[in-house]
Write a protein that holds these residues in place. Structure first.
Motif, PDB file in Angstrom:
ATOM      1  N   SER A  98      53.638 -10.803  37.841  1.00 15.70           N
ATOM      2  CA  SER A  98      54.591 -11.141  36.752  1.00 15.70           C
ATOM      3  C   SER A  98      54.399 -12.541  36.315  1.00 15.70           C
ATOM      4  O   SER A  98      54.570 -13.001  35.138  1.00 15.70           O
ATOM      5  CB  SER A  98      56.018 -10.872  37.388  1.00 15.70           C
ATOM      6  OG  SER A  98      56.262  -9.581  37.619  1.00 15.70           O
TER       7      SER A  98
ATOM      8  N   ARG B  31      46.185 -15.496  27.804  1.00 20.37           N
ATOM      9  CA  ARG B  31      46.724 -15.622  26.626  1.00 20.37           C
ATOM     10  C   ARG B  31      45.966 -16.635  25.668  1.00 20.37           C
ATOM     11  O   ARG B  31      46.193 -16.624  24.449  1.00 20.37           O
ATOM     12  CB  ARG B  31      48.066 -15.808  26.302  1.00 20.37           C
ATOM     13  CG  ARG B  31      49.044 -14.600  26.627  1.00 20.37           C
ATOM     14  CD  ARG B  31      50.466 -15.020  26.737  1.00 20.37           C
ATOM     15  NE  ARG B  31      50.739 -16.170  27.537  1.00 20.37           N
ATOM     16  CZ  ARG B  31      50.513 -16.081  28.834  1.00 20.37           C
ATOM     17  NH1 ARG B  31      50.313 -14.917  29.457  1.00 20.37           N
ATOM     18  NH2 ARG B  31      50.660 -17.281  29.711  1.00 20.37           N
TER      19      ARG B  31
ATOM     20  N   LEU C  96      52.004 -14.551  36.188  1.00 19.70           N
ATOM     21  CA  LEU C  96      50.829 -14.593  35.406  1.00 19.70           C
ATOM     22  C   LEU C  96      50.943 -14.140  33.850  1.00 19.70           C
ATOM     23  O   LEU C  96      50.019 -14.392  33.072  1.00 19.70           O
ATOM     24  CB  LEU C  96      49.589 -14.006  36.045  1.00 19.70           C
ATOM     25  CG  LEU C  96      49.253 -14.815  37.219  1.00 19.70           C
ATOM     26  CD1 LEU C  96      48.168 -13.910  38.180  1.00 19.70           C
ATOM     27  CD2 LEU C  96      48.522 -16.224  36.907  1.00 19.70           C
ATOM     28  N   GLY C  97      52.150 -13.792  33.681  1.00 21.27           N
ATOM     29  CA  GLY C  97      52.608 -13.078  32.402  1.00 21.27           C
ATOM     30  C   GLY C  97      51.879 -11.692  32.030  1.00 21.27           C
ATOM     31  O   GLY C  97      52.056 -11.366  30.988  1.00 21.27           O
ATOM     32  N   ILE C  98      51.640 -10.875  33.161  1.00 22.78           N
ATOM     33  CA  ILE C  98      51.315  -9.284  32.926  1.00 22.78           C
ATOM     34  C   ILE C  98      52.544  -8.891  32.888  1.00 22.78           C
ATOM     35  O   ILE C  98      53.443  -8.765  33.805  1.00 22.78           O
ATOM     36  CB  ILE C  98      50.473  -9.051  34.219  1.00 22.78           C
ATOM     37  CG1 ILE C  98      49.246  -9.762  34.193  1.00 22.78           C
ATOM     38  CG2 ILE C  98      50.163  -7.683  34.215  1.00 22.78           C
ATOM     39  CD1 ILE C  98      48.413  -9.761  35.725  1.00 22.78           C
ATOM     40  N   ASP C  99      52.566  -8.061  31.834  1.00 27.97           N
ATOM     41  CA  ASP C  99      53.749  -7.003  31.700  1.00 27.97           C
ATOM     42  C   ASP C  99      53.662  -5.869  32.785  1.00 27.97           C
ATOM     43  O   ASP C  99      52.792  -4.834  32.661  1.00 27.97           O
ATOM     44  CB  ASP C  99      53.719  -6.189  30.549  1.00 27.97           C
ATOM     45  CG  ASP C  99      54.993  -5.313  29.944  1.00 27.97           C
ATOM     46  OD1 ASP C  99      55.717  -5.085  31.242  1.00 27.97           O
ATOM     47  OD2 ASP C  99      55.162  -5.254  28.958  1.00 27.97           O
ATOM     48  N   VAL C 100      54.355  -6.016  34.017  1.00 26.51           N
ATOM     49  CA  VAL C 100      53.930  -4.995  35.429  1.00 26.51           C
ATOM     50  C   VAL C 100      54.147  -3.680  34.778  1.00 26.51           C
ATOM     51  O   VAL C 100      53.456  -2.634  34.970  1.00 26.51           O
ATOM     52  CB  VAL C 100      54.850  -5.740  36.362  1.00 26.51           C
ATOM     53  CG1 VAL C 100      54.790  -4.647  37.444  1.00 26.51           C
ATOM     54  CG2 VAL C 100      54.302  -7.046  36.739  1.00 26.51           C
TER      55      VAL C 100
ATOM     56  N   ARG D  58      62.348 -10.458  30.016  1.00 26.20           N
ATOM     57  CA  ARG D  58      61.463  -9.971  31.228  1.00 26.20           C
ATOM     58  C   ARG D  58      60.361 -11.067  31.573  1.00 26.20           C
ATOM     59  O   ARG D  58      60.042 -11.738  30.891  1.00 26.20           O
ATOM     60  CB  ARG D  58      60.713  -8.629  31.065  1.00 26.20           C
ATOM     61  CG  ARG D  58      61.749  -7.682  31.134  1.00 26.20           C
ATOM     62  CD  ARG D  58      61.310  -6.246  30.348  1.00 26.20           C
ATOM     63  NE  ARG D  58      60.218  -5.821  31.409  1.00 26.20           N
ATOM     64  CZ  ARG D  58      59.232  -5.160  31.088  1.00 26.20           C
ATOM     65  NH1 ARG D  58      59.246  -4.727  29.837  1.00 26.20           N
ATOM     66  NH2 ARG D  58      58.309  -4.927  31.907  1.00 26.20           N
ATOM     67  N   PRO D  59      60.037 -11.108  32.880  1.00 29.99           N
ATOM     68  CA  PRO D  59      59.163 -12.243  33.309  1.00 29.99           C
ATOM     69  C   PRO D  59      58.007 -12.695  32.642  1.00 29.99           C
ATOM     70  O   PRO D  59      57.635 -13.463  32.136  1.00 29.99           O
ATOM     71  CB  PRO D  59      58.722 -11.814  34.763  1.00 29.99           C
ATOM     72  CG  PRO D  59      59.858 -10.719  35.094  1.00 29.99           C
ATOM     73  CD  PRO D  59      60.417 -10.052  33.935  1.00 29.99           C
ATOM     74  N   HIS D  60      57.312 -11.473  31.913  1.00 29.23           N
ATOM     75  CA  HIS D  60      55.919 -11.839  31.370  1.00 29.23           C
ATOM     76  C   HIS D  60      56.400 -12.341  29.900  1.00 29.23           C
ATOM     77  O   HIS D  60      55.448 -13.138  29.538  1.00 29.23           O
ATOM     78  CB  HIS D  60      55.274 -10.317  31.177  1.00 29.23           C
ATOM     79  CG  HIS D  60      55.703  -9.420  30.249  1.00 29.23           C
ATOM     80  ND1 HIS D  60      55.630  -9.570  28.975  1.00 29.23           N
ATOM     81  CD2 HIS D  60      57.016  -8.656  30.443  1.00 29.23           C
ATOM     82  CE1 HIS D  60      56.358  -8.262  28.569  1.00 29.23           C
ATOM     83  NE2 HIS D  60      57.001  -7.811  29.612  1.00 29.23           N
TER      84      HIS D  60
ATOM     85  N   LEU E  88      42.785 -14.649  34.594  1.00 32.65           N
ATOM     86  CA  LEU E  88      44.148 -14.184  34.568  1.00 32.65           C
ATOM     87  C   LEU E  88      45.124 -15.151  33.924  1.00 32.65           C
ATOM     88  O   LEU E  88      46.104 -15.087  33.185  1.00 32.65           O
ATOM     89  CB  LEU E  88      44.701 -13.548  35.774  1.00 32.65           C
ATOM     90  CG  LEU E  88      44.298 -12.391  36.411  1.00 32.65           C
ATOM     91  CD1 LEU E  88      44.511 -11.914  37.629  1.00 32.65           C
ATOM     92  CD2 LEU E  88      44.850 -11.293  35.410  1.00 32.65           C
TER      93      LEU E  88
ATOM     94  N   ALA F  81      44.413  -6.906  35.269  1.00 33.86           N
ATOM     95  CA  ALA F  81      45.721  -6.733  35.476  1.00 33.86           C
ATOM     96  C   ALA F  81      46.107  -5.540  36.184  1.00 33.86           C
ATOM     97  O   ALA F  81      47.067  -5.880  37.260  1.00 33.86           O
ATOM     98  CB  ALA F  81      46.410  -6.314  34.029  1.00 33.86           C
TER      99      ALA F  81
ATOM    100  N   VAL G 285      56.861 -16.016  30.527  1.00 37.43           N
ATOM    101  CA  VAL G 285      55.484 -16.915  30.676  1.00 37.43           C
ATOM    102  C   VAL G 285      54.885 -17.040  29.135  1.00 37.43           C
ATOM    103  O   VAL G 285      54.484 -18.056  28.958  1.00 37.43           O
ATOM    104  CB  VAL G 285      54.584 -16.111  31.440  1.00 37.43           C
ATOM    105  CG1 VAL G 285      53.171 -16.604  31.410  1.00 37.43           C
ATOM    106  CG2 VAL G 285      55.001 -15.849  32.777  1.00 37.43           C
TER     107      VAL G 285
END
Lengths: 239, 294
Positions: free
Chosen positions: B181, A107, B183-187, A73-75, A103, B169, A78
């Motif tokens: 998404s 990480r 930005l790496g946030i698990d939507v 999945r996209p996240h 943001l 987030a 990243v």
């Protein structure tokens, strides 16, 4: 020469019943700047969106450092270090510049986050001066700087840049391209999609020409810059 | 008289505000009206009552039933909204609206099946209530607790949204899912947590209003549903401070129209004033929808 960082093999994707990418294969090596040029609608943006999993992969595979990305999945992509600065920048206009960067650095361990963001402010003073303002108050060029700074804070293994010079005045275009050159000089690999083919090819180590969902040519930036077919199709009318 | 009405209005408004905050939070993040919010409000009130009936102290029942409401809200998202989201049915579409109505009706039916159709109160002595006085106003310890708990929960929510990474987030997802998404946030996880918070807030409102009026009934959800909607439109869709302001405003309007005009026109007067406010400020008191179209 050096190791392959991103390997894309026979990638197919699209929207609804329409297939946009008909089997794309390409690679980006460690520390390399690779440009993708092509006309509007050739599938350049779709390619980047598919790599980031915002558009579903229908066939083929993508690996980063040998680890499979397709299916994640996209996240999660990243988290592997494939960072995508999208077309239209997609800064969060209602949130402050500081929050946008927070943001981006999400990480990074909390103790190092402040220093990382301050380093970005030192590099882009205009962002530091306005850190508390909504990101939507920035001009187009400044928003692009913010989008790139936010992407860099995510510590990319590979940075995907989609049309970073779009809609900017010529002077700002030069500024954005010199930022891209700095990013590459710092050792970060970049996959650059650009309408401004002349500049993109001049800066690139290697480049691919994308036409209607297929790679039709590839070579070093210099080679493509002097290919008659490329000159005619993509460089002819530009001064 | 005035002091008393002011106090009554504030106590009523606090619960409206607490209910509306959860409602508007979901709208802000997903651009959908969650019409099952009132069913969660009602069901959690029954759960708290049942727990007290089994001998649990009220404060423990409050916490447990609030958690229940949060979990039920996550189930709601998984059942009613997530499958549509996965198929690309986005905000503004009618599909999610209908499926939230369906989920709400199922919850109401189940609660009616278990607890019956009648309005019931807490067992005597379960909710201790001393009379307090400030100025010329008299109210109970429960009234005051309702106000304090509501305010605390709303303050905690704004701190969470403003100063934590989860809050950032949530706001990022609210503003642009695609950007979040990238930005790496698990939507999906962020949306799930948003439903958990919103459901817990709605549940708390239901439990508190049940204790305050010592009446828990199957219709309490329906009674607050349209008021909640009016409150969030009045405050500005998606705006948390707007929902708080709108909630207190509606509480005061209702109480004062009963006190100084007529109880039979209570809703008519309250809603007529809302009409007027919306004519002057179509985006609501604190709404900024226009800024989001860009």
């Amino acid at each position: 020469m050096s190791d392959v960082l991103l390997r894309v093999e026979n990638l197919r994707s699209g929207y609804g019943r329409i297939e946009v990418l008909h089997g794309i294969s390409l690679e980006v090596r460690e520390g390399e700047l690779v440009s993708i040029v092509g006309a509007n609608g050739a599938g350049k943006t779709t390619l980047l969106l598919t790599l980031s999993a915002l558009v579903r992969t229908r066939a083929g595979s993508t690996t980063l450092d040998g680890a499979r990305l397709s299916g994640l999945r996209p996240h999660a992509i990243v988290a592997r270090g494939l960072i995508h600065v999208p077309e239209g920048r997609l800064i969060l206009a209602q949130m402050s510049i500081e929050e946008n960067l927070q943001l981006g650095a999400a990480r990074t361990p909390a103790v190092q986050r402040r220093a990382a963001i301050d380093a970005m402010y030192a590099r882009f003073p205009v962002l530091g001066e306005r850190r508390a303002l909504p990101a939507g108050s920035l001009s187009g060029g400044e928003q692009q700087m913010l989008a790139i700074a936010r992407g860099l804070l995510a510590k990319p293994r590979l940075l995907l840049l989609d049309e970073p010079s779009m809609g900017l005045a010529p002077k700002l275009v030069d500024a954005i391209f010199s930022i891209i050159a700095e990013v590459r000089a710092s050792g970060t690999a970049v996959l650059l999609v650009e309408q401004n083919a002349r500049k993109a090819l001049a800066l690139a180590d290697r480049a691919y020409v994308l036409e209607r969902g297929r790679i039709t040519l590839s070579g070093t930036g210099g080679e493509l810059l002097h290919q008659p077919a490329v000159v005619e199709a993509y460089l002819g009318s530009h001064a | 008289m005035f002091d008393q009405q002011l106090a009554n209005g504030i106590f009523l408004g606090a619960v409206y505000a607490l209910f509306a905050v959860g409602y508007t939070l979901i709208f802000g993040v997903l651009d959908i009206l969650n019409l099952a919010h009132s069913a969660i409000f009602m069901a959690s009130s029954f759960v708290a009552l049942a727990l007290v009936g089994h001998g649990m102290p009220f404060w423990a029942a409050f916490l447990a039933a609030t958690a229940f409401g949060g979990v039920l809200s996550v189930v709601l998202d998984r059942v009613a909204f997530a499958p549509l989201r996965a198929r690309g049915v986005g905000g503004g579409a009618l599909g999610p609206l209908i499926s939230s109505i369906a989920f709400g009706i199922i919850v109401v039916s189940v609660v009616r099946g278990i607890f019956g159709p009648d309005e019931v109160g807490y067992p005597a002595g379960a909710v201790v209530s001393a009379n307090l006085h400030i100025g010329h106003a008299t109210f109970t310890a429960i009234d005051l607790s309702v106000l304090v708990i509501s305010l605390l929960m709303m303050i905690m929510l704004s701190l969470l949204l403003k100063a934590t990474s989860l809050g950032r987030a949530i706001r990022a997802v609210a503003e642009n899912t695609k950007a979040a998404s990238l930005l790496g946030i698990d939507v999906e996880r962020t949306i799930g947590l948003t439903f958990l918070i919103a459901g817990a807030l709605g549940a708390a409102a239901g439990i508190l209003i049940g204790a305050q009026f010592n009446a828990v009934g199957i219709l309490m959800g329906q009674r607050i549903e349209l008021k909640g909607l009016a409150v969030i439109i009045l405050g500005g869709m998606g705006s948390i401070p707007g929902a708080v302001l709108g909630g207190f405003l509606l509480g005061l309007l209702e109480v004062f129209s009963v006190a100084y005009l007529s109880s039979s026109y209570r809703d008519a007067i309250a809603f007529a004033v809302m009409f007027l406010i919306l004519i002057v400020r179509p985006a609501g008191l604190l709404g900024k929808r226009a800024a989001r179209t860009a």
